[in-house]
Design an enzyme around this catalytic site. Structure first.
Site, PDB file in Angstrom:
ATOM      1  N   CYS A   2      36.656  37.332  29.319  1.00 32.06           N
ATOM      2  CA  CYS A   2      37.787  38.065  29.719  1.00 32.06           C
ATOM      3  C   CYS A   2      38.630  37.877  29.543  1.00 32.06           C
ATOM      4  CB  CYS A   2      37.701  38.962  31.467  1.00 32.06           C
ATOM      5  SG  CYS A   2      35.918  38.936  31.550  1.00 32.06           S
ATOM      6  N   GLY A  15      34.284  35.114  33.558  1.00 37.24           N
ATOM      7  CA  GLY A  15      32.831  35.363  33.844  1.00 37.24           C
ATOM      8  C   GLY A  15      32.503  34.102  33.468  1.00 37.24           C
ATOM      9  N   CYS A  29      40.171  37.261  36.524  1.00 35.44           N
ATOM     10  CA  CYS A  29      38.897  36.337  36.866  1.00 35.44           C
ATOM     11  C   CYS A  29      38.163  36.758  35.361  1.00 35.44           C
ATOM     12  CB  CYS A  29      38.281  37.299  37.591  1.00 35.44           C
ATOM     13  SG  CYS A  29      37.866  39.075  37.653  1.00 35.44           S
ATOM     14  N   HIS A  48      38.183  47.899  29.709  1.00 36.44           N
ATOM     15  CA  HIS A  48      38.063  46.910  29.483  1.00 36.44           C
ATOM     16  C   HIS A  48      37.959  45.973  28.350  1.00 36.44           C
ATOM     17  CE1 HIS A  48      38.352  42.092  30.326  1.00 36.44           C
ATOM     18  NE2 HIS A  48      37.277  41.862  31.367  1.00 36.44           N
TER      19      HIS A  48
END
Length: 393
Positions: free
Chosen positions: A95, A381, A379, A348
């Site tokens: 991300c 992964g 945040c 996203h």
């Protein structure tokens, strides 16, 4: 230790975010072509910068295969017509891919190695569903390095609810509703016109057309709508399609420059990258990442959370956003946190989203002359957090 040069954010553009489905905006468009459109638009908006003078193209993708493979940054330099002398590379931090690309590019400028760098990301989740082409090492589970839930992002969000029982389903739905409402207001106020460029797309249903607005937002969403949704991750769970980011396609990037380049090409930068922090956290509760990443960044810079004029946080899941707000003593509807809404409404597209966050901090600075400091945080992964501090020029 020698003092670092400044890395200036000059401009950033992105395409409208599409839904990752067969009828979505970009079902018939290649991921690399989305990125080329963003790069060409960025250079068209900055005509004093010759494409051949770009020192590097740093581009992120989580699924580095197919139309997102082939050393993406270098491929884009050629496809976008920058000249074959312009190098490039690809990277992956899930991300936080684009945010890492921006930091890497800025560091090359800060040490004086490069003057003009394009940095961004793309994720075509319609062509490359999350995890579809990944083969996790069996040792993750056989050696109990992580719990099986760590490999499913929705499960990690449910785990976060276990850690923060005060973050209730009702509070998460209220936060999600606020995201939809803020995106709707920002769209009506023309906020996104500062960094969203139209894209021409083709589909069998509609033929050729131009798309100008994000496809994912759901205007008119109500609390009642959200409360009726159920969690696909856990029986009686709290994480739903309404309080989590969608599955999306998107691309975009930014132009970073040294002081030398700013002066040579008459550029007008909005902000500079002041500092950043990346941290690791428990993979099973990866959504907690923004908290220690932001804490570390504040500690490094001697700042307090109240010193930040704007915070743009990626809304992977409402639970991680509410937990962040609670940790720093901020209200659920803090006006300077995601003032234009976030990924719950907009979507996203994994490795691209960090570039959007940077663009929205720049847009906030442009629309709020008194704002001085901004934060982008995410945040990530497999258990990471990212935070980048921006300062108005």
């Amino acid at each position: 230790m020698p003092e670092l040069d400044d890395a200036y954010y000059v401009d950033g553009v992105r395409l409208p975010i599409g839904r990752a489905k067969d009828t979505g905006y970009y079902a018939g468009t290649r991921a690399d072509d989305l990125s080329v459109r963003a790069i060409r638009a960025l250079l068209d908006r900055n005509p004093s910068v010759p494409g051949e003078r770009i020192d590097d193209v740093v581009w992120a993708a989580t699924a580095q295969v197919g139309d997102q493979g082939l050393t993406l940054g270098r491929s884009l330099a050629i496809l976008a017509g920058l000249g074959k002398q312009v190098p490039g590379y690809a990277l992956d931090r899930m991300c936080a891919g684009a945010l890492t690309a921006i930091v890497n590019a800025a560091n090359a400028v800060r040490v004086g190695a490069q003057d003009l760098v394009l940095a961004g990301g793309v994720e075509h989740m319609g062509h490359h569903p999350m995890g579809d082409e990944v083969d996790p090492n069996p040792r993750f589970l056989s050696d109990r390095l992580v719990d099986p839930s760590a490999l499913v992002m929705g499960n990690t969000a449910e785990n976060l609810h276990d850690v923060y029982p005060e973050v209730t389903r009702e509070r998460c739905d209220a936060y999600a509703l606020g995201s939809q409402e803020r995106v709707g207001k920002a769209r009506a106020d023309g906020v996104f016109d500062a960094h969203v460029v139209p894209a021409t797309v083709w589909s069998a249903q509609d033929g050729w057309r131009v798309v100008r607005e994000d496809e994912h937002p759901r205007p008119g969403t109500t609390m009642e709508d959200l409360q009726q949704l159920r969690s696909p991750f856990r029986a009686g769970g709290y994480v739903t399609a309404g309080n989590a980011a969608g599955l999306n396609d998107g691309a975009g990037g930014v132009l970073l420059a040294s002081k030398r380049a700013v002066e040579e090409y008459g550029l007008a930068p909005t902000m500079r990258l002041r500092d950043y922090a990346f941290v690791g956290v428990e993979p099973e509760t990866m959504g907690s990442g923004p908290i220690p990443a932001t804490e570390r960044l504040l500690q490094r810079t001697g700042l307090a959370i109240d010193d930040l004029d704007v915070i743009d946080m990626n809304e992977a899941f409402a639970v991680q956003c509410v937990a962040f707000l609670d940790h720093f003593g901020l209200p659920l509807d803090a006006p300077h946190v995601n003032p234009y809404g976030g990924a719950i409404a907009m979507g996203h597209p994994l490795a691209f989203s960090g570039a959007r966050l940077a663009m929205e901090v720049a847009t906030y600075f442009q629309r709020n002359p008194d704002a001085r400091l901004g934060l982008t945080t995410m945040c990530v992964g497999l258990g990471m957090g990212a935070a980048v501090l921006w300062e108005r020029v």
